[in-house]
Design an enzyme around this catalytic site. Structure first.
Site: not given
Ligand code: UD1
Length: 339
Positions: A13, A32, A35, A126, A151, A155, A233, A299
């Site tokens: 970002i 930066d 890392s 976030s 994490y 925030k 999302r 989670g």
């Molecule tokens: C995640 C973090 C969130 C953080 C954000 C930053 C978790 C639980 N939450 O959000 O705290 O602020 O990233 O970018 O890690 N999914 C799949 N398969 C995958 C990856 C994801 O099905 O291989 C699904 C997840 O279940 C979710 C959606 O895709 O429903 C989005 O996932 P992700 O991109 O990891 O974002 P968040 O979980 O919303």
């Protein structure tokens, strides 16, 4: 022109925001520690904007180095603070790394910002602060819930620290921007998201699968109470998100803020399911994605999307790009880096 310090300015970002700032004529100093970013991004930013930002490789956990940074660069009028560790799973395994990195760096920065004639900070927060909100879409007034991970807690605590400072320092102005799910890449495909190792987030996992780096995407659960059973999302294009930082920065630089601490949700207002994201990717790329439904990820919340009214009306910013735009640019970027 205003001199703006961007911490984490070579990250996902951060790099897009540096481009947006330079496009608007701001002078940018990037800090930066590399890392979770690449030094190559400096040249890539330069080739997009035609202007090389000042760059300092520096670890913000070192208080003396932070003090010296501000001594070396006089006249900073605003700070945009992205630099932080952000892997949810890793933060559960190693909470102290997260508290040390994300909180110490913030505190040392705030101490220096406080000494400046113009104390202005934009903080990367976030939507994770809301947890599983009861009502959709999520407004800024939705209650902040106990964090699910260290994490997420950094925030929440980060926001509280800034708010406490703003309470007692009249001239101190801060905005916390609560991001929903940032995705996509710059249209030039010169900068984008580059996760280290196996991606934890959905969109880089999709593009890495399509390009052949990963065999198959696991969709985490299709038995959620949503129309197609997969989680929902609010995926926001990183270029829109970057522009929001410039708008927020101008707001406090020009004293247009209403209170000296403000929060805004940054999202599109539209929720998309995991399957809808996959379909959008398939439409714009013409690729068939190899995926399978597996069990739920621990989670994960069911649904999160933003109420954008405050950002639209008060901040004066609106997401303009679509999920398809984001998937198209993410795919173009994935192809560019694997060439
Ligand atoms: C995640 C973090 C969130 C953080 C954000 C930053 C978790 C639980 N939450 O959000 O705290 O602020 O990233 O970018 O890690 N999914 C799949 N398969 C995958 C990856 C994801 O099905 O291989 C699904 C997840 O279940 C979710 C959606 O895709 O429903 C989005 O996932 P992700 O991109 O990891 O974002 P968040 O979980 O919303």
């Amino acid at each position: 022109m205003d001199k703006i310090l961007v911490t984490g300015g070579l990250g996902f970002i951060g790099s897009h925001t540096v481009v947006a700032l330079q496009d608007e004529g701001f002078e940018v100093i990037i800090v930066d520690d590399l890392s979770n970013s690449s030094i190559e991004n400096l040249d890539r930013i330069t080739s997009i904007t035609g202007k090389k930002p000042i760059f300092e490789e520096l670890d913000l956990r070192d208080k003396t180095k932070v003090q010296n940074l501000f001594k070396r660069h006089e006249g900073i009028t605003g700070v945009i603070h992205f630099a932080a560790s952000k892997a949810v799973g890793e933060s559960v395994e190693n909470p102290l790394k997260y508290y040390e990195n994300n909180l110490n760096s913030l505190i040392y920065l705030l101490q220096e910002i406080d000494k400046l004639p113009h104390s202005n900070i934009i903080f990367s927060s976030s939507c994770t602060v809301y947890g599983q909100a009861e009502k959709m879409p999520i407004t800024e007034n939705a209650p902040v819930q106990a964090a699910e991970s260290p994490y997420g807690n950094t925030k929440q605590i980060g926001e509280e620290i800034i708010q406490d400072v703003c309470k007692v320092k009249e001239g101190f102005k801060a905005i916390s921007l609560r991001y929903f799910n940032p995705v996509g890449a710059h249209e030039s495909a010169k900068i984008g998201e580059l996760p280290l190792g196996v991606p934890q987030n959905l969109v880089p996992f999709i593009t890495q699968t399509a390009i052949g780096l990963r065999e198959q995407l696991s969709v985490f659960g299709d038995d959620y109470p949503t129309p197609d059973g997969t989680c929902i999302r609010d995926y926001i294009h990183v270029v829109d998100l970057a522009k929001a930082h410039v708008v927020a920065l101008k707001r406090i630089l020009n004293n247009n803020n209403i209170t000296n601490y403000e929060t805004f949700n940054l999202g599109t207002g539209k929720g998309s399911s995991v399957l809808e994201v996959i379909q959008a990717f398939e439409r714009v790329s013409g690729e068939k994605l190899n995926y399978k439904i597996v069990g739920r990820r621990a989670g994960d919340i069911v649904s999160a999307y933003a109420d954008t009214e405050k950002a639209n009306k008060v901040l004066g910013w609106k997401a303009e790009l679509s999920l398809e735009d984001a998937m198209r640019s993410a795919w173009k970027w994935e192809q560019y880096i694997r060439e």
